[in-house]
Each structure stands twice: as C-alpha cells, then as structure tokens.
Scaffold this motif. Structure first.
Motif, PDB file in Angstrom:
ATOM      1  N   LEU A   1       0.748  -1.303  -0.127  1.00  0.00           N
ATOM      2  CA  LEU A   1      -0.084  -0.044  -0.063  1.00  0.00           C
ATOM      3  C   LEU A   1       0.897   1.359  -0.008  1.00  0.00           C
ATOM      4  N   LEU A   2       1.955   1.306   0.634  1.00  0.00           N
ATOM      5  CA  LEU A   2       2.811   2.662   0.748  1.00  0.00           C
ATOM      6  C   LEU A   2       3.436   2.697  -0.641  1.00  0.00           C
ATOM      7  N   ASP A   3       3.754   1.543  -1.078  1.00  0.00           N
ATOM      8  CA  ASP A   3       4.339   1.759  -2.642  1.00  0.00           C
ATOM      9  C   ASP A   3       3.200   1.981  -3.590  1.00  0.00           C
ATOM     10  N   TRP A   4       2.085   1.798  -3.442  1.00  0.00           N
ATOM     11  CA  TRP A   4       1.055   2.350  -4.317  1.00  0.00           C
ATOM     12  C   TRP A   4       0.694   3.873  -3.960  1.00  0.00           C
ATOM     13  N   LEU A   5       0.992   4.510  -2.885  1.00  0.00           N
ATOM     14  CA  LEU A   5       0.699   5.776  -2.514  1.00  0.00           C
ATOM     15  C   LEU A   5       1.921   6.600  -2.953  1.00  0.00           C
ATOM     16  N   THR A   6       2.831   5.996  -3.351  1.00  0.00           N
ATOM     17  CA  THR A   6       3.878   6.887  -3.832  1.00  0.00           C
ATOM     18  C   THR A   6       3.744   7.521  -5.321  1.00  0.00           C
ATOM     19  N   VAL A   7       2.643   6.777  -6.056  1.00  0.00           N
ATOM     20  CA  VAL A   7       2.129   7.317  -7.109  1.00  0.00           C
ATOM     21  C   VAL A   7       0.846   7.745  -7.123  1.00  0.00           C
ATOM     22  N   PHE A   8       0.057   7.123  -6.381  1.00  0.00           N
ATOM     23  CA  PHE A   8      -1.381   7.631  -6.556  1.00  0.00           C
ATOM     24  C   PHE A   8      -1.689   8.147  -5.061  1.00  0.00           C
ATOM     25  N   ARG A   9      -2.857   9.023  -5.256  1.00  0.00           N
ATOM     26  CA  ARG A   9      -3.266   9.885  -4.106  1.00  0.00           C
ATOM     27  C   ARG A   9      -4.146   8.974  -3.045  1.00  0.00           C
ATOM     28  N   ARG A  10      -4.428   9.444  -1.812  1.00  0.00           N
ATOM     29  CA  ARG A  10      -4.969   8.298  -0.787  1.00  0.00           C
ATOM     30  C   ARG A  10      -6.451   8.208  -1.358  1.00  0.00           C
ATOM     31  N   ASP A  11      -7.090   9.163  -2.101  1.00  0.00           N
ATOM     32  CA  ASP A  11      -8.534   9.185  -2.375  1.00  0.00           C
ATOM     33  C   ASP A  11      -8.740   8.346  -3.461  1.00  0.00           C
ATOM     34  N   GLN A  12      -7.613   7.938  -4.049  1.00  0.00           N
ATOM     35  CA  GLN A  12      -7.747   7.275  -5.450  1.00  0.00           C
ATOM     36  C   GLN A  12      -7.902   5.474  -5.105  1.00  0.00           C
ATOM     37  N   ILE A  13      -7.561   5.298  -3.730  1.00  0.00           N
ATOM     38  CA  ILE A  13      -7.452   3.890  -3.106  1.00  0.00           C
ATOM     39  C   ILE A  13      -8.641   3.474  -2.212  1.00  0.00           C
TER      40      ILE A  13
ATOM     41  N   VAL B   1      -9.790   1.186   0.628  1.00  0.00           N
ATOM     42  CA  VAL B   1      -9.395  -0.152   0.984  1.00  0.00           C
ATOM     43  C   VAL B   1     -10.417  -0.632   2.153  1.00  0.00           C
ATOM     44  N   LEU B   2     -10.777  -1.878   1.771  1.00  0.00           N
ATOM     45  CA  LEU B   2     -12.031  -2.453   2.596  1.00  0.00           C
ATOM     46  C   LEU B   2     -11.515  -3.617   3.329  1.00  0.00           C
TER      47      LEU B   2
ATOM     48  N   LEU C   1      -0.343  -0.699   8.995  1.00  0.00           N
ATOM     49  CA  LEU C   1      -1.532  -0.409   8.149  1.00  0.00           C
ATOM     50  C   LEU C   1      -2.540   0.500   9.129  1.00  0.00           C
ATOM     51  N   ALA C   2      -2.847   0.038  10.311  1.00  0.00           N
ATOM     52  CA  ALA C   2      -3.837   0.771  10.731  1.00  0.00           C
ATOM     53  C   ALA C   2      -3.759   2.311  11.198  1.00  0.00           C
ATOM     54  N   LYS C   3      -2.345   2.669  11.350  1.00  0.00           N
ATOM     55  CA  LYS C   3      -2.033   4.073  11.386  1.00  0.00           C
ATOM     56  C   LYS C   3      -2.091   4.864  10.311  1.00  0.00           C
ATOM     57  N   VAL C   4      -1.660   4.146   9.115  1.00  0.00           N
ATOM     58  CA  VAL C   4      -1.906   4.642   7.844  1.00  0.00           C
ATOM     59  C   VAL C   4      -3.192   5.021   7.387  1.00  0.00           C
ATOM     60  N   LEU C   5      -4.131   4.105   7.624  1.00  0.00           N
ATOM     61  CA  LEU C   5      -5.368   4.090   7.172  1.00  0.00           C
ATOM     62  C   LEU C   5      -6.554   4.854   8.531  1.00  0.00           C
ATOM     63  N   ARG C   6      -5.621   5.212   9.462  1.00  0.00           N
ATOM     64  CA  ARG C   6      -6.364   5.856  10.666  1.00  0.00           C
ATOM     65  C   ARG C   6      -7.637   5.034  10.844  1.00  0.00           C
ATOM     66  N   ASN C   7      -7.623   3.843  11.238  1.00  0.00           N
ATOM     67  CA  ASN C   7      -8.538   2.765  11.457  1.00  0.00           C
ATOM     68  C   ASN C   7      -8.113   1.530  12.083  1.00  0.00           C
TER      69      ASN C   7
ATOM     70  N   SER D   1     -14.980  -5.462  14.067  1.00  0.00           N
ATOM     71  CA  SER D   1     -14.970  -4.430  13.112  1.00  0.00           C
ATOM     72  C   SER D   1     -15.441  -3.448  13.434  1.00  0.00           C
ATOM     73  N   LYS D   2     -14.993  -2.307  13.059  1.00  0.00           N
ATOM     74  CA  LYS D   2     -15.490  -0.861  13.243  1.00  0.00           C
ATOM     75  C   LYS D   2     -15.358  -0.088  11.954  1.00  0.00           C
ATOM     76  N   HIS D   3     -16.448   0.673  11.984  1.00  0.00           N
ATOM     77  CA  HIS D   3     -16.974   1.321  10.720  1.00  0.00           C
ATOM     78  C   HIS D   3     -16.471   2.816  11.055  1.00  0.00           C
TER      79      HIS D   3
END
Length: 521
Positions: free
Chosen positions: A417-429, A431-432, A503-509, A518-520
């Motif tokens: 995910l971090l490597d994908w975020l080097t080229v794409f914005r967070r709002d383009q991905i 994560v479920l 992962l939880a820190k990056v996604l703030r979840n 699970s938490k929504h």
C-alpha cells in the motif's frame, strides 16, 4: 549488447549458485549477496541447521537447473514463479523434524519472529521518471494516448483501424490462443466488430477503452465476491472473465506460473478484453442504445488479485535494481498510463488469509500440522533475507518468494500500500475489510458505489446485489481439515503485528489491527 551478452550479465549481477566456501545453509548466496566466507548462519540451536540442510540442497539443485536454462537461452521451460506449494519434492525435513510439542522448537521460532520484528523498517521508495518507464515499454505507450475522450466517464479513445477492415481483428490475440473459454467470447466479438467501426473520411476508427477502476487485491480476501456483486450493477462492465493478470504476468509472457515464459502479450490483446463494454459505451455515445434504455455512464472494471503485490517478473526484465529492490513496480506503469485511475483493495486478517491460501492452492497431504511446518520454514527464510536486505528487497525478492513454502509476503499489506501511495493519491484507493463485507454487505457495497460515483439503484436491484450468496467460499474438503493450530496462529499474529500496526496508522482505522470486532469509520 547481444542477447547472449545480456544473459551472461544477468548471471554476473545476480548469481544463482551457492558458493563453495559457504555452508549449504547460505541461501542468500542464491539471493544475490556477496557473503563474507568467515560468516556463518547463527541458528539458535544446531538441530535447526541440520533440519534445513536438505531444504537448501534441494534449492541448490533447483537453481542449478534455472541457471542452465538461462545460459542456454531456454526460457520457455524456466520455472519462473511456481505455486509455493509445489516445492514438496525439493524439501527434505532432515534428521530432526520440527516437533510441535517441543518447548525448545517453540522458543526458537518465537525468536525468529522477534528478530524479524526488530528489522521492520518502512523506508522511502524512489519513484522512476516517466521517460524511463516509456523507454522500458515503448510499444505500450505508443498505443495508449496521454488524453482520453472528454465527454466519457470511462477512459476511452478512438484508434485508427489500419489495413483490411474485413480481416479478423482477434486472430492474433494471445488470450484467445491460450484460453479455450475465451475463444467463444471472441467469436461473438467478431460478429459485431465491423458495425462498430467509426468512419471519418476514408479512414475507419474503433473505440478503445481502459478500465475506470481496478480491483487489485488481495488473494483469498473476497475479491471474487466483490467482483460478482459489482457485475450486477447496471452501470458497471468487466472484462469477459475475471483476472486477466495482464499488468503483472501476461505482459511479461507468463501464462501459467509453472510454465515459465511464453510470448509477451501486447497491450492490444489486453484492450481487446474491454471491447464488449466499449461497444456499449459507443452505442450510448452515438444514441444507438436499445429502445427504452436510458443513457448511462458505463464504467469498466478489471479484477486481478495479483495487481497489488505480484512483481515477481521484474528480476528477469529490469537489470538496473539498486540494493536488490526493483527499479519499476506495476503501479508505476499503471500511473503513467492512467494517472486518474481508481483502485479497490479488499483485505482480511493476514493470518487467516495465509491459511486460506494454503488450503486453496495446496495439492496434497494438507493438514494443520503441515501448515505449521511450512510457516516455520518460511519465517526462517524471511529472517535470513532481512539479515542482508531491506524489508522492501525481501518482499519483492523473486527467489525468496519462490522458496517460501507459504506466501507470507502477500499478507504484508502495508508494504504494498505504501508503494502504491508513492504514485497515487490516497483518495484514489479504497481499502475494505472482508470481515466488514461478510457482516454487512450493504454497507461495503454502498462504500464502493460512492467511491465509483455510481448512480442510484432501485430497491430491487440493490437487494439483488447485496443479498445474493457469497462467492468462492472454502471448499467442503478444506473445511473438514479444521482450523490452524493455536500455536501457528500465535506465531503468525506476532509476525504480522508490526505490519498491521503501521497499516492501521496509515488508514487511521484500528480495525486493521485485526484484534477485535469490526469498526466502521
């Protein structure tokens, strides 16, 4: 440089053979490291050495064969990335098989996991220039334009149809050549191809399209179920079958993972997969949709669960790696072609994902005890890699990925995910979590609909999408094997914990810690 010179340069830069002065334990002579001859493997107990001798002897034989194929130019039969569960013939447990009841064995593997955790570092990744990507894939970028049609939601463009318009447009398509199930689809496309040609002056054009969105991972995380539900949406179209794997495998000539290299699939073959959807988009553009059908903003999706993580082919095609890391990743090419693309990622508890992966791809003699053995072997290999390489180098190390009996690396979600975020914005991905999807499909599907900016649905259609039975569930025979051993689960939880925390820190979840309900958010 001639082809022969290039192959020899690969061997100089990436030696495949164990060195004579090193112990057979030294896998990482194979993993392209210049070792100090005085250095020795530091296992916590000598039985651990003996147990792995047979394993590495098998690997040595395998890589001798690989090297001979490279030297003779016979890539057709070179095993590139076989299933990790096909190595049983190479693995010899040695005189001291792992004893599940041994406190000493348990302590040793816990120490391995602790050592791995101490070396988990998430460093920056250099992003390649677009010109370097174009230089690497000149044909692909000569076909895909920089800009798409402005009045179409989906990325599409008109491509001139040169040559005889009565010829077979799909005759050379490699998907049709190697897939019987796809030939019927191409037969149907041939029947309507000419009527969808757009004439302007003396030239003919065809509408070409790329996906508006991609379902990129991960394996055994519910991507098939998500795909099956999204197919039911009236504004969504997919390729004629799930998982074309073009970006990660077919583009490099990989058809089946056990067969090595074939002819590389050109981008035109990939684009052909979207023709049925392109025809419908064109019909709506030209007002030729069927009577009573309202004009819709059709979007195309593509679902290959390898796209997020599988970069195993890089070592055979890109020789300018630094510190063992690939110079280009799949997302670099996708971004260069489609900077505005959108991506959906479905994840699950990586511990459960690994066991599901083992049950699904395992061939024979599957058991909770066998799974534990394979997990132990894989952790020790991963630990050895981290003694020499960075985290990213080990995650993308093709040799290591082939050697591990289970695919530990696929569950290291945050690295990818971090490597994908080097080229794409967070709002383009998006994560479920599979756990959320399983407990409340309506919630997750509405998140997907909003993410893709899809139009409203009737109550009947929404119920059809959200209430249908789950797809691709565990087979009855695998269910009969029961859960993994508690000790295996504990070890894997410790292994994945630092990655999940990041992962939880990056996604703030915090639900991505997989520690509770699970938490929504």
């Amino acid at each position: 440089m001639t082809q022969t010179d290039y192959k020899f340069s690969l061997l100089r830069e990436r030696p495949l053979l164990l060195q004579v002065e090193d112990s057979p334990m030294n896998l990482f002579a194979v993993l392209e490291v210049k070792r100090d001859p005085q250095r020795r493997w530091s296992a916590p107990a000598c039985f651990r050495k003996a147990r792995l001798y047979g394993f590495f002897f098998g690997l040595t034989v395998m890589f001798l064969i690989m090297a001979s194929y490279i030297l003779t130019g016979d890539k057709k039969r070179l095993l590139l990335t076989p299933s990790p569960y096909h190595f049983s013939a190479l693995v010899n447990p040695g005189p001291f098989p792992f004893n599940l009841s041994s406190a000493k064995d348990y302590a040793n593997i816990k120490m391995v996991v602790k050592t791995i955790a101490s070396k988990v570092v998430f460093g920056p990744r250099p992003v390649p220039d677009r010109k370097d990507l174009v230089h690497s894939e000149p044909h692909m970028f000569s076909i895909i334009p920089r800009k798409f049609l402005p009045d179409v939601k989906n990325p599409c463009w008109y491509e001139e149809r040169s040559g005889n318009i009565t010829g077979d447009p799909y005759g050379a398509n490699l998907y049709a050549r190697y897939s019987k199930r796809f030939r019927t689809a191409f037969d149907n496309l041939r029947n309507t191809f000419r009527e969808h040609l757009y004439r302007r002056g003396n030239k003919y054009y065809r509408l070409r399209c790329l996906p508006y969105f991609y379902i990129i991972g991960q394996p055994k995380c519910g991507t098939t179920d998500l795909y099956d539900r999204l197919k039911l949406h009236p504004d969504v179209r997919f390729t004629t079958f799930k998982e074309p794997h073009w970006w990660t495998r077919k583009r490099f000539g990989i058809i089946r993972l056990s067969e090595g290299f074939h002819d590389r699939y050109p981008v035109e073959d990939y684009l052909d997969l979207f023709d049925p959807a392109a025809y419908q988009i064109q019909d709506h553009l030209q007002g030729n949709s069927s009577r009573g059908s309202s004009k819709r903003n059709i979007i195309i999706g593509e679902a290959s669960a390898s796209t997020m993580w599988d970069n195993n082919a890089w070592v055979y095609f890109y020789d300018n790696a630094t510190e063992g890391e690939p110079p280009f990743l799949i997302q670099d090419f996708v971004h260069a072609a489609q900077p505005d693309a959108r991506f959906i990622v479905m994840l699950r508890d990586p511990v459960e994902r690994l066991y599901s992966d083992y049950l699904y791809f395992g061939i024979a003699n599957k058991s909770a005890e066998d799974f534990h053995e394979k997990v132990s072997d894989s952790l020790q290999l991963f630990e050895g890699c981290l003694a020499e390489f960075s985290m990213r180098s080990c995650v993308y190390n093709t040799t290591l990925n082939n050697a591990m009996p289970v695919r530990l690396q696929v569950g290291l979600y945050i690295v990818y995910l971090l490597d994908w975020l080097t080229v794409f914005r967070r709002d383009q991905i998006l994560v479920l979590r599979l756990e959320d999807h399983a407990s409340n499909r309506k919630y997750t599907m509405h998140r997907v609909f909003d993410f893709l900016s899809l139009g409203p649905l009737t109550e009947q259609k929404e119920a059809e999408i959200t209430k249908s039975p789950a797809s691709n569930t565990r087979r009855p025979a695998d269910k009969n094997l029961g859960p993994m051993l508690p000790v295996t689960k504990e070890i894997l939880r410790d292994f994945y914990s630092p990655f999940n925390e990041k992962l939880a820190k990056v996604l703030r979840n915090e639900s991505f810690l997989w520690e509770g309900h699970s938490k929504h958010t």
